[in-house]
Structures are given as structure tokens and as C-alpha cells.
Design a protein around this motif. Structure first.
Motif, short mmCIF file in Angstrom:
data_model
loop_
_atom_site.label_atom_id
_atom_site.label_comp_id
_atom_site.label_asym_id
_atom_site.label_seq_id
_atom_site.Cartn_x
_atom_site.Cartn_y
_atom_site.Cartn_z
N ILE A 1 0.87 -1.31 0.06
CA ILE A 1 0.02 -0.04 0.04
C ILE A 1 0.91 1.18 -0.10
O ILE A 1 0.82 1.99 -0.85
CB ILE A 1 -0.90 0.17 1.25
N VAL B 1 -3.39 1.43 -5.47
CA VAL B 1 -3.65 0.81 -4.29
C VAL B 1 -3.73 -0.58 -4.67
O VAL B 1 -4.44 -0.85 -5.48
CB VAL B 1 -4.84 1.03 -3.40
N VAL C 1 -8.24 -0.51 3.95
CA VAL C 1 -6.84 -0.24 4.36
C VAL C 1 -6.84 0.27 5.53
O VAL C 1 -5.85 0.37 6.35
CB VAL C 1 -6.61 0.93 3.19
#
Length: 830
Positions: free
Chosen positions: A58, A82, A281
Motif C-alpha cells: 500500500i 492501491v 486499508v
């Protein structure tokens, strides 16, 4: 690894023909199975989807702009990204399951349609008792149950099904009801990423166990084309043994509006799936890295690249940060790539298979012809295509594949009891060719090295050159080796072969170390490699004529085309024919000149020198070769066309075994009772209606004159081939049969459909056009300048790439010789 067990609910997901899905109770006569083991593999490889690995991916994607975006006003630009993996947490998998029920998302229903119709055929090809199936990314397994039902209906015993998934909850929710519904199948869950499971399978499953990998849902589309090929190659190399199979769902390059709707549905389920990635995330970092309300989902279909692209678009200028990392500033409307979904044309699938070094068995297609399940297999040998990467000399790797192919064919397809068989009376028995290949190699190496022959030296006298009788008078034959009263034992020949191969290895070691072995020895190395490749093809066209030959071990027969094209071949007009450049410059006498450079490529005497063939009259030529279906119509129209004595029935056909003579809905007696001779046995003509027909020149000529046309000249066919770079290009064992261009638009030039192509040009060369007889192999071509041999061009499915890809290569056969893998296309004057 820490195994865990799960309990067994009493509901299983069932697909119904009306396209809807629901849960129903399962009643079984079997005792309730034991809890299904789930083995935790996470962290066992560097690719594992651990939180630390995801965090690193990430941060890397957000910190650097390394993904191309093609739709900006200033052209392609680089954007942040991402990792796609963030989409697949437990909640993401739950939302994705909802996507598969959305009407616009056609992929799931198309794949279910394929499995509903073809699972039994597929499983019957790939599995037997004791086989295992490994499904990568199994999800809720709505589709997998069709495979399981096929296993059950075929009565297979001791089959184990391994389900791979990132979510333990998904494995728990899916495996137990399936185990309850299919108690004869053993289920095991593998918790982890693909690489974890491949390592586990490769280290725990015996090499003798048949394996089939399943990768459904067009999941391959989440990788770019290079990544996809690399991943398949990794599985082929590390997770499969020869003969193992891989069933892969691949979405086609469908209409852009159709693809766009599939990934931007009216219910916004796909949007929820993508946006959940931002929440994941935050969960991974245990911090508010992304404010979900500050982003929106951007969906784009890139028709040039053939992929759907998913992005997050920033709705304002903002700053994001993760604990322990620098802040990252995003501007309003800046985009972050999160997912690609690649679609594949037939050519792109072919390239994928080539790069992965798989054998492509064929495909199953849904009724709307939008989606395919491709069946790949790990082959016993593999010839790489594209001579752009090849050196002038065959590498030791190429020799290794040649020997694998030769040994596989001679040891698994020719029964020991049939080595003295002559399936073609005009050829020697099989055993001659077992000795001819090492003897020819040894003779050439000995001459080039000015060294003794390998023991037993008598083999050079017996096996140097084979017979090639005149078809009109078989008592007339070219010069050939002494035919012994009794052939040597096969075991003795194999030992001799081993010694000659070792001799070659030593020479190749010297070449690899940079030693100057001389140009004549290098020529011998090249020539012997191509010579062995030619005889590999000879052996195969002999084997298809041999009723006792055994199908090649570890190679499946092709899947018949479900939707063969019925479109007639277009005639391509050539109103202004051009002179055609052909040939190569490779003077053998320069082998003795130490200062002379090597040629760009070696070639046979009939290829030389480089020259121009003068253009003829304006003409038109068929875009593809004549098919079996078209030749059947020709036989039907001819009086007694199906009778062998007419000379029109191809030697590549034979009556089907009595157990296979069902009418199959066809009215023509010949069609229902004849089949195509293949290395897999005699297969029904009805399965090959759009495949090119393999015939003699005389048969092709008769067909052409009946249609009021002719066969093309060598010049015309070479000119056509120079523009015919369209797929399929079936050579180099891409398939083990000639499949043709059944799903190719016939208005495009199509070449190399699995057969050589006859021309009307008689083989003849002279000093006037620069021809010089070979010093190294004097009888290679000149013995056949007898007016009875015609030029054939191109390649067959059994032609090695080094020959297939050299456009100057010239082949020839007697006009009446019916056994070669050769077809034809029609031409006529304008």
C-alpha cells in the motif's frame, strides 16, 4: 501450519436453469461427514497476504506514480495505486458474491452456463480415481458444484478437492455444506494466497497423483498480461507434473458497453465493493488513512488495452497518511488505480499459453459466445516459438526439448512389438528411424571433426539414409543405405543413441565455453537439429497411419469446436502482383574460410541464394485453406466419391470403429462412418468440419478443377504468406492435430493452420537461378528434381519452430503421396 476444523450446515447453493439461485436442504443417505480440515498456510511464502506485506504494498503504491493512465487530455500519465488485494477482505468477498448475482455482471452466469453443459466432459478428460482438484480463490463455490456433480456422476473414487481462499470464514461457510452434499469426495481447505497453496501442493502431493487446477471467474484478468503468463508459468513449473491440467476461466474482449455495465452496475454493488477497499486499508493500519467520503469510484473500459480499469478519484485536495509513514498530498480529481480486469482475444490467449509453456487442449464456451473455460495441460515437451530470440545455433535447451519429444514419441507411442511395423509401405519400419537419427548426427559430427565414428561404426552403413521410392514404380528408388537382413535390437540402438548424444553434449559444451569449433561443425550442429525435427514429423505422419499406435502420454485429445464457422472463405484479390523476395545467402564453401563471418542463418541448399521470384498475372486466392466440411461436400457431389478405389478419399481418413458409428444427426453415410486419423486415434469427422483437410496433391488438384479453380503457384503462395500473419499459426506442437481457423474471420489472411500447403509449382532448381548442391548433404534436394515432386510451403502442427518460422524454407513431396500433413487453398486468374 495450524489445521482447524469446521462444522457442517445443511444448506448448499444450487444453480437452477432459470438463472436464479437459492439455498435448499440437502438430504443424504450417507453418514454425516467428519468436519472438513482447513490448513492455515499464511506466511509460508514471501508472497503471503500478511498485514505486513499488504502494508508495504500500500505504501509503495501511494508513494510512487507507477501505473499508466491513458485517458487524460495530455495523453498517458502515471498515477498512484492501491494494491488490488485490499478489495478481498471478508466484507469485500461478501460484497463480491453479491456482484455475481447482478444481472449486468454476465461473467458468472456465462461460466455457470459453460459448466452446466460441459463439466462432465471436462472432468472425464482430466480426472480418474485418486485425482485431486485445486481451486484457486474458491469463494462461495456456486460454480464449483458442477465440477463436483460431474465427479460424482462419473463414479470417480478417492477424489480430493482442495479449496484455496484468503478468507477463513468463506472456507468455513462453503466447504461444509459441499462435504455434506458430496460425501464421496474428500474436502480440504487451504487458507492463504495462491503461492502458499502451490508450495503446499507441490511438497505434499505425490508426483504420480493427477492434479487439475481450477481458476474460475476470470480472476486471471486481475493480473496484467505479463503477470498472468508469469503466474501460469510458475504453477506449470512448480505445481504441476507432466499431464496435469489447468482449467482457466477467461472473459473475451466483448462489446465495450457490455463490459462497462458489468463493472458499473445499476445497483452500485460494484461501487460498494471497490469503496470497501478503502475501509480495509484503514483496518490494516488501524488508523483513518482514507476518508471514504472524500473519494468516489471511477469506472473506465480501455478498449485499446482490452481491460476494465477501476480507480478512486479524490473529491478534493487532501492529505493522507499512515502511521509511521510520510504524508501524501492528493489534488482534487487525482486518481488512484485499484484494479484491472483484463479481457482476452484468441491471439492473446495463444500468447498467454506460449509464455506459460502450456499445451492448449481447447476451450468450452457459453451459449452466447461471450466467455470461455480454457483447458491447459503441462506437456512432456515444449518448443518455444519466435525465432527472433533464437541464435544461429540451437541451444542445449533446444536440443533437450528435441530429445524429450523424440523419446516421448518413440517410447510411448510405438509399442515395442510394433518397431518392425511398416505402416506406410513406401517407408522403412519404425526401427530404422530409431537408428537413423543418431547415425546421421554421428556421421556429420565425425566428418566435421575429422574424427572416428561412434561405436558400433557399422550403424553408419545401415542407418545413414532411408528409402524414397517412386510412387509410379516403387522399384525405382533414390540412393539409400544397405537394408540389413535383420535390424539391430532396439536396446542396442538406444545405447548407441546415448553415446552419440553425449558426443554432441561435449561439442555444445565447447561452443558454450567460446571455443572455436569451426563453421563446418557449427553447420553440422544446425543441420542435424533440423534433420531430427523433420524426422519427428515423419514419424508422426507414419504413426497416424498405424492402427496399433498408442496416443501420446500426458497429452489430451482436443476439445471439439462448439461453434464452428459456416462462412465461406473470401477470395483475396491481388490485382498487381509483386516480385517476391525469398531465399537466404549462406555459401557453404565459406565454411573453409577462417576469416569469413557466419551467415545470418544457416539454410538448406534449395533455399539458396537470396533471389526474386518474378510476379505473374493478376489473381485471387482463398483467405484460408479448404476444410474437411468442404471436401466432404466435394465427395458427396462426385460419383462414388466415398469409395476408396476412386482415389479421392484422403489417406488421412479411415472408417470409425464400429462403436463410434452413431449417426450424430448427419444424413451423409460417409460423414457418419468416417473419421480423421490422429495421434489420438480415429476421431469423428463431425468434430473437425472446419479443420483443414489433409490430402495429396492429386486430390487437391482434382478438387480445384471441379470448382473451376487451381492451386496457387509458389510465387503466389509466398506473396500471400508475406501478408498472412493472422492467427492461428498452428505449428511447433501448439496442437497435436490440425484445427484450422474455425473461429477466425475468414476475410483475413490465415496461414499455418496445422498443415503444409501444396503449390502447383514443380520442384526444380538450376545453376541459372544460383542453386548449388550442398557439400554437406549432396542428396538433400537434387535427387528430387524429377518432375514428380511439387513445392509445399508453410508448416504443419508437427513442424518445429526453427523450420516453421524461416520463410525461405522449402519443402516438397511427390504429387501422389497421400500421407503427409498437407492441405491446400484455391486460386484463380483474374
Amino acid at each position: 501450519m495450524s489445521p482447524s476444523t469446521i462444522t457442517s450446515p445443511t444448506a448448499v447453493d444450487v444453480h437452477h436453469d432459470n438463472g436464479f439461485h437459492r439455498k435448499r436442504s440437502v438430504k443424504s443417505n450417507y453418514a454425516k461427514p467428519a468436519p472438513v480440515p482447513v490448513i492455515d498456510l499464511r506466511g509460508n511464502t514471501s508472497q503471503s497476504n500478511t498485514d505486513d506485506n499488504l502494508k508495504a504494498s500500500i505504501i509503495k503504491g501511494l508513494s510512487t506514480k507507477n501505473v499508466e493512465y491513458h485517458f487524460g487530455p495530455q495523453g498517458p500519465t502515471l498515477v498512484r495505486s492501491v494494491p488490488t488485494m485490499v478489495l478481498y477482505d471478508d466484507k469485500g468477498l461478501e460484497i463480491f458474491d453479491k456482484i455475481t448475482y447482478v444481472e449486468e455482471y454476465y461473467l458468472t452466469e456465462a461460466e455457470i452456463d459453460v459448466l452446466h453443459s460441459h463439466a462432465v466432459d471436462c472432468v472425464s478428460r482430466v480426472a480418474g480415481n485418486g485425482s485431486i482438484f485445486v481451486e484457486l480463490g474458491c469463494g462461495a463455490m456456486r460454480k464449483t458444484k458442477h465440477i463436483l456433480q460431474a465427479i460424482e456422476s462419473l463414479g470417480l473414487k478417492n477424489v480430493t478437492y482442495y479449496a484455496v481462499d484468503l478468507s477463513e470464514a468463506s472456507l468455513r461457510d462453503s466447504l461444509s455444506p459441499l462435504a455434506d452434499a458430496f460425501p464421496t469426495i474428500q474436502f480440504v481447505g487451504l487458507l492463504g494466497c495462491y503461492e502458499d497453496s502451490i508450495q503446499y501442493i507441490s511438497t505434499t502431493i505425490p508426483a504420480t497423483t493427477s492434479k487439475t487446477y481450477l481458476w474460475l471467474g476470470s480472476s486471471i484478468g486481475n493480473l496484467n498480461r505479463q503477470e498472468a503468463a508469469s503466474f501460469l508459468r510458475q504453477i506449470c513449473d512448480k505445481g504441476m507434473n507432466v499431464g496435469d491440467t489447468f482449467l482457466c476461466g477467461i472473459d473475451r474482449r466483448n462489446a465495450p458497453e457490455l463490459v462497462g455495465a458489468a463493472y458499473n452496475d445499476s445497483q452500485n454493488v460494484t461501487r460498494d465493493f471497490i469503496m470497501n477497499g478503502l475501509d480495509h486499508v484503514n483496518t490494516i493500519f488501524r488508523a483513518n488513512v482514507f476518508d471514504r467520503s472524500a473519494f468516489e469510484y471511477l469506472s473506465i473500459y480501455n478498449a485499446v488495452e482490452g481491460r476494465h480499469e477501476a480507480y478512486y478519484r479524490s473529491l478534493k485536495d487532501q492529505t493522507i497518511s499512515a502511521p509511521g509513514h510520510n504524508q501524501i498530498s492528493l489534488t482534487k480529481d487525482e486518481i488512484l488505480n485499484v484494479e484491472y480486469s483484463y479481457k482476452y482475444s484468441k491471439e492473446e490467449v495463444d500468447e498467454l499459453v506460449e509464455q506459460a509453456q502450456f499445451y492448449n487442449v481447447g476451450k468450452y464456451t457459453d451459449r452466447r459466445q461471450m466467455y470461455d473455460l480454457h483447458l491447459f495441460q503441462k506437456p512432456p515437451f515444449f518448443f518455444k516459438k519466435s525465432n527472433e530470440t533464437l541464435t544461429i545455433l540451437p541451444s542445449m535447451e533446444e536440443w533437450g526439448q528435441m530429445w524429450k519429444a523424440w523419446d516421448h514419441i518413440t517410447t510411448t507411442m510405438i509399442p515395442a512389438s510394433e518397431r518392425l511395423t511398416r505402416p506406410i509401405a513406401l517407408r522403412h519400419p519404425f526401427i530404422f528411424y530409431l537408428g537413423h537419427i543418431p547415425a546421421f548426427l554421428d556421421i556429420q559430427l565425425a566428418r566435421a571433426e575429422k574424427a572416428p565414428l561412434t561405436s558400433p561404426q557399422s550403424f553408419a552403413r545401415i542407418f545413414e539414409r532411408g528409402i524414397d521410392p517412386d510412387l509410379d514404380d516403387p522399384s525405382v528408388c533414390n540412393p539409400h543405405s544397405e537394408v540389413p537382413d535383420q535390424w539391430p535390437e532396439a536396446e542396442e540402438i538406444m545405447e548407441y543413441q546415448g553415446r552419440v548424444r553425449e558426443r554432441l553434449r561435449k561439442v555444445m559444451d565447447d561452443v558454450a565455453q567460446g571455443k572455436d569449433v569451426g563453421k563446418r561443425l557449427k553447420r553440422a550442429l544446425w543441420m542435424c537439429y533440423e534433420h531430427e525435427g523433420m524426422h519427428l514429423e515423419t514419424l508422426l505422419y507414419m504413426l497416424v497411419q498405424c492402427s496399433t499406435a498408442v496416443p501420446p502420454k500426458g497429452i489430451l485429445a482436443p476439445i471439439p469446436n462448439q461453434f464452428p464457422s459456416t462462412k465461406l472463405a473470401d477470395m483475396i484479390r491481388v490485382a498487381h502482383p509483386q516480385n517476391v523476395k525469398t531465399g537466404i545467402n549462406d555459401q557453404e564453401y565459406l565454411d573453409h574460410e577462417p576469416t569469413a563471418a557466419l551467415p545470418v542463418t544457416f539454410g538448406w541448399d534449395v533455399e539458396k541464394p537470396a533471389r526474386e521470384l518474378p510476379a505473374g498475372k493478376p489473381y485471387e486466392i482463398q483467405s484460408r485453406t479448404v476444410t474437411i466440411g468442404e471436401y466432404i461436400q466435394f465427395l458427396d457431389s462426385e460419383k462414388d466419391g466415398w469409395r476408396e478405389e476412386t482415389g479421392l478419399l484422403p489417406a488421412s481418413w479411415a472408417p470409425l470403429p464400429s462403436s463410434s458409428t452413431a449417426q450424430k444427426g448427419f444424413l451423409t453415410t460417409g460423414l457418419s462412418t468416417y473419421g480423421v486419423k490422429t495421434v489420438f486415434g480415429i476421431l469423428p469427422l463431425s468434430d473437425f468440419m472446419t479443420a483443414p483437410v489433409s490430402v495429396s496433391y492429386n486430390q487437391a488438384h482434382k478438387y480445384a478443377t471441379t470448382r473451376g479453380m487451381r492451386l496457387p503457384t509458389e510465387t503466389e503462395l509466398r506473396e500471400f504468406r508475406s501478408h498472412g500473419k493472422h492467427q492461428p499459426r498452428n505449428y511447433g506442437f501448439a496442437s497435436m492435430v490440425a484445427l484450422g481457423s474455425s473461429d477466425i474471420d475468414s476475410d483475413k489472411p490465415v496461414i499455418d493452420e496445422g498443415l503444409w500447403e501444396w503449390t502447383s509449382t514443380v520442384l526444380n532448381r538450376s545453376e541459372e537461378d544460383g542453386y548449388v548442391k550442398s557439400e554437406v548433404y549432396p542428396g538433400y534436394s537434387s535427387d528430387f528434381f524429377d518432375g514428380k515432386h511439387n513445392v509445399v510451403l508453410g508448416a504443419s502442427w508437427a513442424t518445429i519452430p526453427r523450420i516453421s518460422e524461416r520463410e525461405s524454407f522449402t519443402n516438397w513431396y511427390q504429387r501422389g503421396y497421400p500421407y503427409v500433413f498437407a492441405g491446400f487453398r484455391l486460386a484463380r486468374d483474374l
